[in-house]
Every structure is written in structure tokens, then in C-alpha cells.
Design an enzyme around this catalytic site. Structure first.
Site, short mmCIF file in Angstrom:
data_model
loop_
_atom_site.label_atom_id
_atom_site.label_comp_id
_atom_site.label_asym_id
_atom_site.label_seq_id
_atom_site.Cartn_x
_atom_site.Cartn_y
_atom_site.Cartn_z
N SER A 122 49.04 46.05 22.33
CA SER A 122 47.70 46.62 22.29
C SER A 122 47.06 46.50 23.67
CB SER A 122 46.85 45.92 21.23
OG SER A 122 46.76 44.54 21.51
N CYS A 123 45.95 47.22 23.82
CA CYS A 123 45.23 47.28 25.10
C CYS A 123 44.94 45.87 25.61
CB CYS A 123 43.93 48.06 24.91
SG CYS A 123 42.98 48.25 26.41
N PRO A 124 45.18 45.58 26.86
CA PRO A 124 45.51 46.46 27.97
C PRO A 124 47.01 46.53 28.30
CG PRO A 124 44.89 44.35 28.87
CD PRO A 124 44.81 44.23 27.36
#
Length: 182
Positions: A13-15
């Protein structure tokens, strides 16, 4: 679609999809195409926005069985200096000011927990929804870690918004109450 190199960012997941994409792009030659496989829905807007800010060509995204395949062509190395948004603000400050908290995470992330009075506009919808924002109001752009919000803040500034701040470090460090819309 033919690619010169592949990166598996599924399950991240981000980042992390962007972090790994940056590293992979450094290892390929100018003009080559990188294929990034990801499952994070936000990666679609994040990778396109990041590629634009550093001068790489975002070719597009294909989706198959929940896996997003992003294609990016590396531009000349001298054009890839990354810019970060200079105006930042910390989490404590935004609760003491009267501006708009703009949450640019995906709709599901917002639904499962957001700051009271925050407005949700996922980064992928930002360009189309600019008319919903007031250029005279301070806008505190927030995401999960500060990477996606940095890109969103740069986009707002490019459209003439001058009172924009990237909230650092982002929702992962928020200790206040969260509202849910589920």
C-alpha cells in the site's frame, strides 16, 4: 503489452508502490518501459501523478483480475529531478486552524476512518473536482503517509491554489478521533 522491466508491487500500500517504482526506474535505461503490477487502487493515480512530476511518460494502466499493470517510459535522466511541495504543515497545526482538510486517499480508505470535517476527493478525481474547492481558503492536503498528498498539493498549486499545505506525516500518525462512513 511489451515492457523492458517488471516490478511486482502486489499487496503493498501507499507509499511503497511509488517507492519501489522510483528505485526500479533508476535501474532502466532512458526510453525503456517499466511494468508495475500493483493491487493498491490508489496506485493508479499515484503513479500517474508521480511520473508527471519527474518527467517520465505515464503510458497507462490495464486491470486484470484485480491487478493493476502500470506502464511508464523513462525519460532522459537529466529531466527526472523530483520536486516536493514546499509548503507543509503538521497534524497538530491543522486542528488549530480554520482551513479545509482535503483527504486525497481512496474512497474506501476515507470511509474506514477520517478526520471530522475532512472533505474526500481521491487524487484520481482531483482535476475533475477542482471547482469544489475555494482558492481563497487554506487547504490542508492529507493522505496516509504524505506522498500522495504531496502530489495532490503540487497539482493544486499548478491550478493556481496558493494557500495549499501538505500535511506531514499523514493519517498513519493521527491519534485523534476518526469518523467512519460505513
Amino acid at each position: 503489452m511489451k515492457a523492458d522491466a517488471q516490478l511486482d508491487a502486489k499487496g503493498l500500500s501507499c507509499p511503497m508502490p511509488i517507492v519501489k517504482t522510483k528505485k526500479a526506474m533508476a535501474d532502466i535505461a532512458d526510453g525503456q518501459v517499466l511494468e508495475v503490477c500493483a493491487t493498491d487502487r490508489g496506485s493508479k493515480a499515484d503513479i500517474a501523478a508521480w511520473a508527471e512530476t519527474v518527467g517520465h511518460q505515464y503510458i497507462g494502466t490495464l486491470e486484470t483480475d484485480g491487478v493493476l499493470k502500470h506502464y511508464i517510459r523513462k525519460c532522459a535522466s537529466e529531466l527526472t529531478e523530483e520536486m516536493t511541495f514546499e509548503q507543509t504543515i503538521d497534524l497538530e497545526q491543522i486542528t488549530q486552524r480554520k482551513g479545509l482538510i482535503l483527504d486525497v486517499r481512496e474512497e474506501a480508505e476515507f470511509a474506514f476512518g477520517h478526520i471530522a470535517k475532512a472533505k474526500s476527493i481521491p487524487i484520481g478525481e482531483l482535476e475533475a473536482r477542482l471547482s469544489e474547492l475555494d482558492k481563497e481558503q487554506e487547504i490542508y492536503v492529507i493522505c496516509r503517509t504524505g506522498v500522495r498528498s504531496d502530489l495532490a498539493a503540487q497539482r493544486l498549486a499548478a491550478h493556481g491554489f496558493t494557500k495549499v499545505f501538505n500535511v506531514l506525516p499523514g493519517m498513519t500518525s493521527w491519534t485523534g478521533d476518526l469518523l467512519k462512513n460505513i
